[in-house]
Design a protein around this motif. Structure first.
Motif, PDB file in Angstrom:
ATOM      1  N   LYS A  41       0.833  -1.207   0.000  1.00  9.08           N
ATOM      2  CA  LYS A  41       0.000   0.000   0.000  1.00  9.08           C
ATOM      3  C   LYS A  41       0.868   1.258   0.000  1.00  9.08           C
ATOM      4  O   LYS A  41       0.568   2.230  -0.694  1.00  9.08           O
ATOM      5  CB  LYS A  41      -0.938  -0.008   1.205  1.00  9.08           C
ATOM      6  N   ALA A  42       1.928   1.232   0.768  1.00  7.24           N
ATOM      7  CA  ALA A  42       2.836   2.381   0.801  1.00  7.24           C
ATOM      8  C   ALA A  42       3.459   2.607  -0.572  1.00  7.24           C
ATOM      9  O   ALA A  42       3.584   3.752  -1.034  1.00  7.24           O
ATOM     10  CB  ALA A  42       3.908   2.174   1.859  1.00  7.24           C
ATOM     11  N   MET A  43       3.838   1.532  -1.237  1.00  7.31           N
ATOM     12  CA  MET A  43       4.429   1.659  -2.573  1.00  7.31           C
ATOM     13  C   MET A  43       3.416   2.185  -3.585  1.00  7.31           C
ATOM     14  O   MET A  43       3.771   2.945  -4.492  1.00  7.31           O
ATOM     15  CB  MET A  43       5.003   0.318  -3.042  1.00  7.31           C
ATOM     16  N   GLU A  44       2.142   1.817  -3.440  1.00 12.96           N
ATOM     17  CA  GLU A  44       1.099   2.361  -4.322  1.00 12.96           C
ATOM     18  C   GLU A  44       1.040   3.880  -4.178  1.00 12.96           C
ATOM     19  O   GLU A  44       0.937   4.601  -5.169  1.00 12.96           O
ATOM     20  CB  GLU A  44      -0.271   1.768  -3.972  1.00 12.96           C
ATOM     21  N   ASP A  45       1.125   4.353  -2.942  1.00 18.76           N
ATOM     22  CA  ASP A  45       1.070   5.793  -2.698  1.00 18.76           C
ATOM     23  C   ASP A  45       2.301   6.511  -3.239  1.00 18.76           C
ATOM     24  O   ASP A  45       2.198   7.565  -3.856  1.00 18.76           O
ATOM     25  CB  ASP A  45       0.902   6.077  -1.198  1.00 18.76           C
ATOM     26  N   VAL A  46       3.459   5.917  -3.017  1.00 22.65           N
ATOM     27  CA  VAL A  46       4.700   6.513  -3.519  1.00 22.65           C
ATOM     28  C   VAL A  46       4.673   6.568  -5.046  1.00 22.65           C
ATOM     29  O   VAL A  46       5.027   7.583  -5.653  1.00 22.65           O
ATOM     30  CB  VAL A  46       5.937   5.730  -3.011  1.00 22.65           C
ATOM     31  N   THR A  47       4.227   5.481  -5.668  1.00 20.09           N
ATOM     32  CA  THR A  47       4.140   5.436  -7.131  1.00 20.09           C
ATOM     33  C   THR A  47       3.162   6.491  -7.637  1.00 20.09           C
ATOM     34  O   THR A  47       3.457   7.213  -8.592  1.00 20.09           O
ATOM     35  CB  THR A  47       3.706   4.034  -7.600  1.00 20.09           C
ATOM     36  N   HIS A  48       2.013   6.592  -6.983  1.00 16.45           N
ATOM     37  CA  HIS A  48       1.014   7.592  -7.386  1.00 16.45           C
ATOM     38  C   HIS A  48       1.593   9.001  -7.320  1.00 16.45           C
ATOM     39  O   HIS A  48       1.473   9.780  -8.267  1.00 16.45           O
ATOM     40  CB  HIS A  48      -0.231   7.502  -6.495  1.00 16.45           C
ATOM     41  N   MET A  49       2.232   9.319  -6.194  1.00 14.36           N
ATOM     42  CA  MET A  49       2.768  10.671  -6.024  1.00 14.36           C
ATOM     43  C   MET A  49       3.886  10.966  -7.022  1.00 14.36           C
ATOM     44  O   MET A  49       3.947  12.056  -7.586  1.00 14.36           O
ATOM     45  CB  MET A  49       3.275  10.870  -4.588  1.00 14.36           C
ATOM     46  N   SER A  50       4.745   9.985  -7.264  1.00 17.90           N
ATOM     47  CA  SER A  50       5.841  10.238  -8.206  1.00 17.90           C
ATOM     48  C   SER A  50       5.317  10.408  -9.625  1.00 17.90           C
ATOM     49  O   SER A  50       5.839  11.226 -10.383  1.00 17.90           O
ATOM     50  CB  SER A  50       6.895   9.133  -8.134  1.00 17.90           C
TER      51      SER A  50
END
Length: 149
Positions: A41-50
């Motif tokens: 889930k954290a990686m989904e958020d990081v990917t979205h923001m980047s």
């Protein structure tokens, strides 16, 4: 001869597991290791923001406006997990109050549904100390106040 290289994304999951297992060995007693689901889930958020804030090829050094950062945050997967889409709040009243105060809200229309409500709630936090909005802020009902915080 040409040999296809394995992409970094294909290598990442095993490297991530290895790093997590190594991290687990160094945690203080009683501290829990984040679950694989939590890390995903954290990686989904990081990917979205980047992706949302990725520089434009034609202008890689441009300053990113605050409204673009807020929109990226409002549409991030974590926002939908933190604040359910069906939260019973009166976000439209906050929007009306800010529009009456001439708060720049045109960018909010780029989002829809729950993400739009999240954007309005974040914008409220930024502007709620304006003199004309303080009274409205004090009168918020419980669910709306919680969503706007």
């Amino acid at each position: 001869p040409f040999r296809a290289r394995q992409s970094s994304s294909a290598r990442c999951p095993s490297r991530l597991r290895m790093d997590l297992s190594q991290m687990a060995q160094h945690l203080p007693p009683g501290m829990k290791m984040p679950s694989e689901d939590h890390m995903k889930k954290a990686m989904e958020d990081v990917t979205h923001m980047s992706e949302a804030l990725k520089p434009l090829p034609e202008d890689p050094n441009r300053t990113i406006p605050v409204n673009e950062v807020l929109l990226a945050l409002a549409t991030a997967p974590c926002m939908c997990r933190i604040i359910p889409a069906d939260v019973p709040s009166k976000i439209s009243e906050l929007e009306e109050a800010m529009r009456a105060e001439k708060v720049d809200m045109d960018w909010v229309d780029k989002a829809s549904g729950a993400a739009r409500n999240h954007a309005i709630a974040m914008l409220w936090q930024i502007n709620r100390q304006r003199a004309a909005l303080k009274e409205k802020d004090a009168d918020l009902d419980g669910p709306t106040a919680q969503h706007a915080s």
